[in-house]
Design a protein around this motif. Structure first.
Motif, PDB file in Angstrom:
ATOM      1  N   TYR A 180       3.809   3.318  18.920  1.00  0.00           N
ATOM      2  CA  TYR A 180       5.249   3.532  19.039  1.00  0.00           C
ATOM      3  C   TYR A 180       5.628   3.802  20.498  1.00  0.00           C
ATOM      4  O   TYR A 180       6.573   3.225  21.041  1.00  0.00           O
ATOM      5  N   ARG A 181       4.890   4.692  21.136  1.00  0.00           N
ATOM      6  CA  ARG A 181       5.185   5.032  22.523  1.00  0.00           C
ATOM      7  C   ARG A 181       4.992   3.841  23.453  1.00  0.00           C
ATOM      8  O   ARG A 181       5.763   3.630  24.390  1.00  0.00           O
ATOM      9  N   GLU A 182       3.955   3.061  23.181  1.00  0.00           N
ATOM     10  CA  GLU A 182       3.680   1.878  24.000  1.00  0.00           C
ATOM     11  C   GLU A 182       4.834   0.879  23.933  1.00  0.00           C
ATOM     12  O   GLU A 182       5.294   0.372  24.959  1.00  0.00           O
ATOM     13  N   TYR A 183       5.332   0.620  22.720  1.00  0.00           N
ATOM     14  CA  TYR A 183       6.411  -0.345  22.562  1.00  0.00           C
ATOM     15  C   TYR A 183       7.743   0.230  23.024  1.00  0.00           C
ATOM     16  O   TYR A 183       8.621  -0.519  23.484  1.00  0.00           O
ATOM     17  N   LEU A 184       7.911   1.520  22.907  1.00  0.00           N
ATOM     18  CA  LEU A 184       9.129   2.153  23.401  1.00  0.00           C
ATOM     19  C   LEU A 184       9.198   2.021  24.919  1.00  0.00           C
ATOM     20  O   LEU A 184      10.263   1.788  25.490  1.00  0.00           O
ATOM     21  N   LYS A 185       8.050   2.165  25.585  1.00  0.00           N
ATOM     22  CA  LYS A 185       7.998   2.006  27.038  1.00  0.00           C
ATOM     23  C   LYS A 185       8.346   0.567  27.429  1.00  0.00           C
ATOM     24  O   LYS A 185       9.080   0.333  28.395  1.00  0.00           O
ATOM     25  N   LYS A 186       7.827  -0.410  26.661  1.00  0.00           N
ATOM     26  CA  LYS A 186       8.160  -1.811  26.935  1.00  0.00           C
ATOM     27  C   LYS A 186       9.655  -2.047  26.788  1.00  0.00           C
ATOM     28  O   LYS A 186      10.267  -2.754  27.592  1.00  0.00           O
ATOM     29  N   SER A 229      -1.945   9.231  14.431  1.00  0.00           N
ATOM     30  CA  SER A 229      -2.233   9.147  15.861  1.00  0.00           C
ATOM     31  C   SER A 229      -2.079   7.723  16.382  1.00  0.00           C
ATOM     32  O   SER A 229      -1.514   7.501  17.461  1.00  0.00           O
ATOM     33  N   SER A 230      -2.574   6.723  15.612  1.00  0.00           N
ATOM     34  CA  SER A 230      -2.448   5.335  16.055  1.00  0.00           C
ATOM     35  C   SER A 230      -0.989   4.885  16.021  1.00  0.00           C
ATOM     36  O   SER A 230      -0.539   4.129  16.892  1.00  0.00           O
ATOM     37  N   TYR A 231      -0.247   5.364  15.037  1.00  0.00           N
ATOM     38  CA  TYR A 231       1.179   5.018  14.954  1.00  0.00           C
ATOM     39  C   TYR A 231       1.946   5.553  16.155  1.00  0.00           C
ATOM     40  O   TYR A 231       2.720   4.829  16.792  1.00  0.00           O
ATOM     41  N   GLU A 249     -10.483  -8.634  22.888  1.00  0.00           N
ATOM     42  CA  GLU A 249     -10.105  -7.225  22.750  1.00  0.00           C
ATOM     43  C   GLU A 249      -8.586  -7.087  22.815  1.00  0.00           C
ATOM     44  O   GLU A 249      -7.898  -7.898  23.425  1.00  0.00           O
ATOM     45  N   ASN A 250      -8.091  -6.066  22.155  1.00  0.00           N
ATOM     46  CA  ASN A 250      -6.652  -5.788  22.096  1.00  0.00           C
ATOM     47  C   ASN A 250      -5.871  -6.896  21.395  1.00  0.00           C
ATOM     48  O   ASN A 250      -4.692  -7.116  21.685  1.00  0.00           O
ATOM     49  N   SER A 251      -6.540  -7.597  20.470  1.00  0.00           N
ATOM     50  CA  SER A 251      -5.870  -8.666  19.733  1.00  0.00           C
ATOM     51  C   SER A 251      -5.050  -8.159  18.560  1.00  0.00           C
ATOM     52  O   SER A 251      -4.303  -8.918  17.956  1.00  0.00           O
ATOM     53  N   PHE A 252      -5.233  -6.891  18.220  1.00  0.00           N
ATOM     54  CA  PHE A 252      -4.388  -6.312  17.181  1.00  0.00           C
ATOM     55  C   PHE A 252      -4.261  -4.819  17.390  1.00  0.00           C
ATOM     56  O   PHE A 252      -5.075  -4.193  18.061  1.00  0.00           O
ATOM     57  N   LYS A 253      -3.191  -4.284  16.843  1.00  0.00           N
ATOM     58  CA  LYS A 253      -2.950  -2.841  16.896  1.00  0.00           C
ATOM     59  C   LYS A 253      -2.814  -2.341  15.467  1.00  0.00           C
ATOM     60  O   LYS A 253      -1.956  -2.804  14.720  1.00  0.00           O
ATOM     61  N   ASP A 254      -3.665  -1.420  15.108  1.00  0.00           N
ATOM     62  CA  ASP A 254      -3.697  -0.886  13.751  1.00  0.00           C
ATOM     63  C   ASP A 254      -2.760   0.313  13.650  1.00  0.00           C
ATOM     64  O   ASP A 254      -2.759   1.196  14.512  1.00  0.00           O
ATOM     65  N   GLY A 304       0.803  -1.222   0.000  1.00  0.00           N
ATOM     66  CA  GLY A 304       0.000   0.000   0.000  1.00  0.00           C
ATOM     67  C   GLY A 304       0.831   1.265   0.000  1.00  0.00           C
ATOM     68  O   GLY A 304       2.024   1.252   0.316  1.00  0.00           O
ATOM     69  N   LEU A 305       0.183   2.385  -0.338  1.00  0.00           N
ATOM     70  CA  LEU A 305       0.876   3.674  -0.420  1.00  0.00           C
ATOM     71  C   LEU A 305       1.047   4.351   0.944  1.00  0.00           C
ATOM     72  O   LEU A 305       1.931   5.180   1.112  1.00  0.00           O
ATOM     73  N   GLY A 306       0.190   4.028   1.896  1.00  0.00           N
ATOM     74  CA  GLY A 306       0.302   4.639   3.218  1.00  0.00           C
ATOM     75  C   GLY A 306       0.105   6.140   3.212  1.00  0.00           C
ATOM     76  O   GLY A 306       0.774   6.867   3.945  1.00  0.00           O
ATOM     77  N   THR A 307      -0.840   6.622   2.397  1.00  0.00           N
ATOM     78  CA  THR A 307      -1.012   8.071   2.233  1.00  0.00           C
ATOM     79  C   THR A 307      -1.441   8.766   3.519  1.00  0.00           C
ATOM     80  O   THR A 307      -1.106   9.934   3.728  1.00  0.00           O
ATOM     81  N   ARG A 308      -2.162   8.068   4.387  1.00  0.00           N
ATOM     82  CA  ARG A 308      -2.611   8.703   5.632  1.00  0.00           C
ATOM     83  C   ARG A 308      -1.459   8.953   6.601  1.00  0.00           C
ATOM     84  O   ARG A 308      -1.617   9.682   7.583  1.00  0.00           O
ATOM     85  N   LEU A 309      -0.305   8.378   6.298  1.00  0.00           N
ATOM     86  CA  LEU A 309       0.857   8.549   7.162  1.00  0.00           C
ATOM     87  C   LEU A 309       1.932   9.444   6.539  1.00  0.00           C
ATOM     88  O   LEU A 309       3.058   9.481   7.021  1.00  0.00           O
ATOM     89  N   HIS A 310       1.579  10.157   5.467  1.00  0.00           N
ATOM     90  CA  HIS A 310       2.512  11.143   4.926  1.00  0.00           C
ATOM     91  C   HIS A 310       2.770  12.233   5.961  1.00  0.00           C
ATOM     92  O   HIS A 310       1.853  12.587   6.722  1.00  0.00           O
ATOM     93  N   PRO A 311       4.001  12.739   6.067  1.00  0.00           N
ATOM     94  CA  PRO A 311       5.172  12.488   5.221  1.00  0.00           C
ATOM     95  C   PRO A 311       6.036  11.304   5.662  1.00  0.00           C
ATOM     96  O   PRO A 311       7.077  11.046   5.059  1.00  0.00           O
ATOM     97  N   LEU A 312       5.623  10.576   6.706  1.00  0.00           N
ATOM     98  CA  LEU A 312       6.439   9.473   7.207  1.00  0.00           C
ATOM     99  C   LEU A 312       6.667   8.407   6.146  1.00  0.00           C
ATOM    100  O   LEU A 312       7.724   7.763   6.113  1.00  0.00           O
ATOM    101  N   THR A 313       5.681   8.207   5.273  1.00  0.00           N
ATOM    102  CA  THR A 313       5.770   7.141   4.280  1.00  0.00           C
ATOM    103  C   THR A 313       6.230   7.624   2.902  1.00  0.00           C
ATOM    104  O   THR A 313       6.081   6.922   1.920  1.00  0.00           O
ATOM    105  N   LEU A 314       6.800   8.806   2.852  1.00  0.00           N
ATOM    106  CA  LEU A 314       7.344   9.276   1.582  1.00  0.00           C
ATOM    107  C   LEU A 314       8.645   8.564   1.235  1.00  0.00           C
ATOM    108  O   LEU A 314       8.991   8.411   0.061  1.00  0.00           O
TER     109      LEU A 314
END
Length: 250
Positions: free
Chosen positions: A240-246, A234-236, A224-229, A19-29
């Motif tokens: 990211y912060r959750e896994y960085l804390k882990k 905002s979801s990214y 519940e909480n079986s996947f992270k989108d 996928g193009l990941g357009t909703r995550l621009h400019p991160l996905t450029l």
């Protein structure tokens, strides 16, 4: 998690990563969405590790946009304890179209692939895949969809009126509940026959067609909480912060 006891039933997974990941621009450029870092490694690596924990070590990556970045990182997968093949398309084809691009690798394999796991490359999964595989095999379905309960509160009040425009009810910011598709499927190889070749087509279109044709499609409901989108900025950031804390806790 221990190795899967149904390894004879499924040992192959197809990951849709084009996928193009357009909703995550400019991160996905400059990076495809599956390669966005989550703490200390890219998102796609978490998915591969999850599959590997269930004994699924044959991976087909469907790539398109910036696919060379993915291939340069994972190569043939040997460095990660898996075997990776690449199905490359020149343009994004939608979720089902991407899957179709892997058909020649599935059908022309030196080993017979009767069924496989198909999942999206922009989510982190955390549920018992073995249970889902058992259910699929036992129900003899053409495809099984992983579903999760989800609820959301709407931002507006809903007003009910009768035929004469009299207000008869006011439901302020109601909560809507239902089951959502989390982008993980178990499929028989015959499912590929329902997808048109070289066509931009989404997975929901093909599933609706399958259901209308009377094909057996089953659901596997996960907790519940079986996947992270990772579908939006905002979801990214949240994941990211959750896994960085882990990582910091470790």
């Amino acid at each position: 998690m221990s190795g899967i006891s149904t390894i004879d039933a499924i040992d192959t997974a197809v990951i849709l990563a084009g996928g193009l990941g357009t909703r995550l621009h400019p991160l996905t450029l400059t990076l495809p969405k599956p390669m966005l870092p989550i703490a200390d490694k890219p998102l796609l690596e978490y998915i591969i590790e999850w599959l590997k924990s269930y004994g699924i070590k044959n991976i087909i990556l469907c790539t398109s946009y910036l696919g060379n970045v993915i291939e340069s990182y994972f190569n043939d997968g040997s460095g990660y304890g898996v075997n990776i093949l690449y199905a490359k398309s020149k343009r994004p084809l939608g979720t089902a179209g991407q899957l179709k691009s892997a058909e020649y690798l599935i059908n022309n394999s030196s080993r017979e692939i009767k069924r496989f796991v198909c999942l999206y490359g922009d989510s982190i999964y955390n549920f018992n895949l073995e249970h889902m595989i058992h259910k699929h095999v036992n129900t003899k379905a053409l495809a099984t969809i992983a579903l999760m309960s989800y609820k959301v509160r709407l931002d507006y009040g809903f007003i009910d009126v009768d035929k004469d425009d009299n207000v008869i009810a006011w439901n302020e910011k109601p909560e809507v509940k239902g089951l959502i598709n989390i982008g993980c499927y178990i499929m028989e190889s015959g499912f590929l026959e329902l997808i048109p070749k070289d066509t931009v087509v989404s997975m929901n279109t093909v599933f609706i067609d399958a259901i209308q044709k009377g094909k057996k499609v089953t659901a596997h409901i996960v907790g519940e909480n079986s996947f992270k989108d990772i579908g939006s900025k905002s979801s990214y950031v949240k994941v990211y912060r959750e896994y960085l804390k882990k990582l910091g806790d470790l």
